[in-house]
Design a protein around this motif. Sequence first.
Motif: not given
Length: 279
Positions: A37-41, A44-47, A53-57, A163-166
């Motif tokens: 959360r701190d690293t992705l813009h 990017e986090y919303e994407e 795989l966003g269900v995990f977030l 960043r998205m890869r991470l």
Amino acid sequence: MDSLELPKRIFTLGEEPFPIKRIAYHTNDSKLFSAVRDTLHDDEYEELKESRLGVFLKFKEMDFGWTSRLVHYMLCFQLNIKKKYELWSLVGADPVGFSLIEFEQLTGLNCEYLEHLENPRCAVTNEMASFWERIGVSVDAGPSSEQIIRALKRCQECSRDDRMRLGYLAIFSGFIEGMKYSSATRASLARLVMDLERFENYPWGRVVFKVLMDSLRAKDFTKSYTVDGFIQVLQVWIYHALPELGANYGNPLPNRPSPPLLAFKGGKGRKCFKDAISR
């Protein structure tokens, strides 16, 4: 008509092992997902959160209340069946089952069949070797959660794709593999992240399910045990399989969130779940 003869229980009724300690697990790592959360813009986090795989977030953001005793007792009510990737528990006179079908319904993850699922072809390219070097991981290994956190902390100036890869690797390590903080993930699967679209659309649901079931099959429920993989899904399955228990103890959320994995907040505390399940 005669009633169907069921397989024997793995433990005699009334002699199920008492949960001396809680079930330990490695998923849902707060440090890992805080670093994401701190690293992705923000965009990017919303994407990532709206991806397949966003269900995990979304699950992580719920602050789900894990109830070790409830899951332990349901595991101890199991029937001794031959099918490796099914779990059946006898509740009163009624067996309730957990298989890939229930898992897919609960999570909404891609559970399609794919040959060579856990060993996909993914050539080691110069781009991949360079990315693995940048995140401080041997190209022959998959990154651990510990390594991903370190990489995220120094990646604010990385490219958007990196960043998205991470972010995807954090989901892979933190929920899909769900292993010890310092344990390497499987390189054959982690390498897929070089193609972001391929990674997002991979049948990870089938991988997650297999990791969890393989781990459970190896456990001795008479002792303290640690489960690899996304074990929290079993607690949500119990709430859906036993609606009265879910309504009373699962803290159901209004408006029936989708997928059903997100329909309960869970609950903590030492309630008498064994009696509640057996009613």
